[in-house]
Design a protein around this motif. Sequence first.
Motif, mmCIF file in Angstrom:
data_model
loop_
_atom_site.group_PDB
_atom_site.id
_atom_site.type_symbol
_atom_site.label_atom_id
_atom_site.label_comp_id
_atom_site.label_asym_id
_atom_site.label_seq_id
_atom_site.Cartn_x
_atom_site.Cartn_y
_atom_site.Cartn_z
ATOM 1 N N LEU A 12 -11.583 9.603 5.375
ATOM 2 C CA LEU A 12 -12.340 8.639 4.575
ATOM 3 C C LEU A 12 -11.422 7.837 3.661
ATOM 4 O O LEU A 12 -11.841 7.340 2.612
ATOM 5 C CB LEU A 12 -13.409 9.372 3.756
ATOM 6 C CG LEU A 12 -14.482 10.088 4.590
ATOM 7 C CD1 LEU A 12 -15.386 10.931 3.700
ATOM 8 C CD2 LEU A 12 -15.315 9.082 5.385
ATOM 9 N N SER A 13 -10.185 7.675 4.086
ATOM 10 C CA SER A 13 -9.201 6.963 3.274
ATOM 11 C C SER A 13 -9.581 5.496 3.082
ATOM 12 O O SER A 13 -9.932 4.795 4.028
ATOM 13 C CB SER A 13 -7.817 7.038 3.936
ATOM 14 O OG SER A 13 -6.890 6.227 3.241
ATOM 15 N N GLY A 14 -9.458 5.043 1.846
ATOM 16 C CA GLY A 14 -9.727 3.642 1.528
ATOM 17 C C GLY A 14 -8.476 2.792 1.481
ATOM 18 O O GLY A 14 -8.524 1.626 1.053
ATOM 19 N N ILE A 15 -7.346 3.341 1.921
ATOM 20 C CA ILE A 15 -6.090 2.583 1.933
ATOM 21 C C ILE A 15 -6.244 1.328 2.786
ATOM 22 O O ILE A 15 -6.868 1.347 3.843
ATOM 23 C CB ILE A 15 -4.940 3.461 2.476
ATOM 24 C CG1 ILE A 15 -4.558 4.523 1.440
ATOM 25 C CG2 ILE A 15 -3.715 2.621 2.843
ATOM 26 C CD1 ILE A 15 -3.536 5.523 1.938
ATOM 27 N N ARG A 16 -5.654 0.237 2.312
ATOM 28 C CA ARG A 16 -5.662 -1.032 3.047
ATOM 29 C C ARG A 16 -4.231 -1.402 3.411
ATOM 30 O O ARG A 16 -3.306 -1.174 2.631
ATOM 31 C CB ARG A 16 -6.334 -2.121 2.204
ATOM 32 C CG ARG A 16 -7.783 -1.757 1.897
ATOM 33 C CD ARG A 16 -8.491 -2.709 0.954
ATOM 34 N NE ARG A 16 -9.768 -2.110 0.554
ATOM 35 C CZ ARG A 16 -10.897 -2.195 1.257
ATOM 36 N NH1 ARG A 16 -10.910 -2.894 2.380
ATOM 37 N NH2 ARG A 16 -12.003 -1.601 0.848
ATOM 38 N N LEU A 17 -4.059 -1.958 4.600
ATOM 39 C CA LEU A 17 -2.719 -2.143 5.151
ATOM 40 C C LEU A 17 -1.900 -3.207 4.430
ATOM 41 O O LEU A 17 -0.674 -3.186 4.502
ATOM 42 C CB LEU A 17 -2.809 -2.489 6.642
ATOM 43 C CG LEU A 17 -3.399 -1.390 7.542
ATOM 44 C CD1 LEU A 17 -3.410 -1.849 8.992
ATOM 45 C CD2 LEU A 17 -2.611 -0.090 7.406
ATOM 46 N N ARG A 18 -2.550 -4.131 3.747
ATOM 47 C CA ARG A 18 -1.798 -5.203 3.093
ATOM 48 C C ARG A 18 -0.784 -4.648 2.099
ATOM 49 O O ARG A 18 0.373 -5.052 2.083
ATOM 50 C CB ARG A 18 -2.748 -6.174 2.391
ATOM 51 C CG ARG A 18 -2.016 -7.306 1.659
ATOM 52 C CD ARG A 18 -2.989 -8.294 1.038
ATOM 53 N NE ARG A 18 -3.670 -9.069 2.065
ATOM 54 C CZ ARG A 18 -4.967 -9.391 2.035
ATOM 55 N NH1 ARG A 18 -5.728 -8.967 1.039
ATOM 56 N NH2 ARG A 18 -5.494 -10.111 3.005
ATOM 57 N N ASP A 19 -1.217 -3.703 1.260
ATOM 58 C CA ASP A 19 -0.296 -3.144 0.263
ATOM 59 C C ASP A 19 -0.176 -1.632 0.348
ATOM 60 O O ASP A 19 0.542 -1.015 -0.444
ATOM 61 C CB ASP A 19 -0.710 -3.553 -1.147
ATOM 62 C CG ASP A 19 -2.140 -3.147 -1.490
ATOM 63 O OD1 ASP A 19 -2.741 -2.377 -0.707
ATOM 64 O OD2 ASP A 19 -2.649 -3.597 -2.528
ATOM 65 N N GLY A 20 -0.865 -1.016 1.321
ATOM 66 C CA GLY A 20 -0.769 0.428 1.482
ATOM 67 C C GLY A 20 -1.406 1.210 0.356
ATOM 68 O O GLY A 20 -1.043 2.361 0.099
ATOM 69 N N LYS A 21 -2.382 0.599 -0.318
ATOM 70 C CA LYS A 21 -3.024 1.250 -1.459
ATOM 71 C C LYS A 21 -4.541 1.209 -1.330
ATOM 72 O O LYS A 21 -5.096 0.415 -0.571
ATOM 73 C CB LYS A 21 -2.620 0.546 -2.764
ATOM 74 C CG LYS A 21 -1.133 0.572 -3.071
ATOM 75 C CD LYS A 21 -0.848 -0.211 -4.346
ATOM 76 C CE LYS A 21 0.646 -0.241 -4.661
ATOM 77 N NZ LYS A 21 0.929 -1.056 -5.873
ATOM 78 N N VAL A 22 -5.195 2.056 -2.131
ATOM 79 C CA VAL A 22 -6.644 2.002 -2.268
ATOM 80 C C VAL A 22 -6.964 0.993 -3.363
ATOM 81 O O VAL A 22 -6.369 1.023 -4.441
ATOM 82 C CB VAL A 22 -7.226 3.380 -2.643
ATOM 83 C CG1 VAL A 22 -8.735 3.278 -2.867
ATOM 84 C CG2 VAL A 22 -6.915 4.404 -1.557
ATOM 85 N N LYS A 23 -7.878 0.098 -3.085
ATOM 86 C CA LYS A 23 -8.206 -0.948 -4.052
ATOM 87 C C LYS A 23 -9.004 -0.380 -5.226
ATOM 88 O O LYS A 23 -9.967 0.361 -5.035
ATOM 89 C CB LYS A 23 -9.020 -2.047 -3.366
ATOM 90 C CG LYS A 23 -9.420 -3.189 -4.288
ATOM 91 C CD LYS A 23 -10.241 -4.228 -3.546
ATOM 92 C CE LYS A 23 -10.681 -5.347 -4.487
ATOM 93 N NZ LYS A 23 -11.512 -6.355 -3.775
#
Length: 478
Positions: A12-23
């Motif tokens: 259920l990771s919310g990480i996003r590929l643009r910056d590798g972080k959860v918003k």
Amino acid sequence: MRKTKMNWDQLLSGIRLRDGKVKDRTVHNEYDLRNDFDDDYSRLIHSSAVRRLQDKAQVFPLDNSDFVRTRLTHSHEVSTIGRSLGISIESLLIEDGKLNKDHKGKLSSLLAVAGLLHDLGNPPYGHFGEAAIQKFFKLWFENKGAKFKENLGEQKYADFINFEGNAQTFRLASKLNNLFDEYGFNLSVASLASILKYPRSSTEGNKSDSDRRDDQLGISYKKFGYLQAEAERFDAVKLHTNIGESRHPITFLLEAADDIAYAAADIEDGCKKRVLDYEIIKKTLQEYLSDGTEEEQDLLHSFVTTYEYNLKEERSDRLDNAVQNLRIKAQGFMIKSVIKEFILNHDDILNGVYDKDIIMASEAQNVRKAMKKLSYIIFDSKEIVLREYAGGKVIQGLLEMFVEAVLSDNRDDTKTEEGKLYLLISDNYKDIMKKYCFERVGDQPSIYDRLLLVTDFVCGMTDSYALELYRRLKGITL
């Protein structure tokens, strides 16, 4: 809590590929308390890609009826059924101590996203559009494109001759929505993983039923899920969600929601179009359900008695009403059966050893078989065959013109025929190719990237736009 290969915290990771972080949505708005997947849903629902689904066929291409489903109505139904599955399953998993209560609401939201997203990459005219693209490239690489086959190599060549809407969906979701950069919608990795029904490349997947039986391979090898151009993004999604070589567990539920939505709904549309009648439906249900469980027999009995009552009451919509009631009961039974199958096999699913069509492995398999047989009758109707055949000719004709244009040295010269055609291709897709192409030869995008530009353009078309553009380019209409 028993330890499994995959775990829900990563799944259920919310990480996003643009910056590798959860918003962190509260940085700019302290009142934005949505979870990551509610955010993803909002990004999708307002997009042109979702809006275009209203003019893409579910079963009946180029149909003017207000009743018959489009890809958009189908996707909303899948999203709704998926959300229902998620609400029940996450509650049961929390109760069993297999899901942290902090994740409550996330499974249902993620399935709603997956349902809305799952068909975005499909070309015009449904699955026949996929077949038309595959057929075009197989013939093209044997003839005009033979000189490019070796240049591409086996993997990239296979991306085209095995063209797959699921892989195009992953490409669209992870790259093609050119709002800011090459990360498309910048969805969470869990949302991207959820649509990977076939987490294989075009050479690893596409196994026939017999090959999968012989090699003891599961349902995830039936097709493929990503193009070579998105291989790095696919690997990043795998890394962040820790799915390894397996499907994301949510994907089994997405596939079930998809099957549940169209299994019974297609029959409603088939009745409205007068392709199916009472006797055909009754006979098919009897074939699969008359010797079944009490619940299966109840579905059959309910359909027959509802129709007979409507006949007695002289209802003009007697069949449509009986089929609507059948859909409600059948979908409820299939939803319950899928939830039960998922909960019973939860640990095997998270260990990556369960690789089955979950609805066909459940207690609802006979209902699914009956619905599938009725769907085949619809697909073989003359109206659908005629429209699909015509749609295939449209797609192949467009591919022939635009492939020649993108490969021409004259493509940037608008005085030439190739240049005029190249000018018609979406600026959005051309901009993505120029800025973020997979490979370059000198200062130009590779042959592979230019061919992808054409499939991106064609897959982004609606049924009506593809037909109208083809007619105008052929001089049939102006």
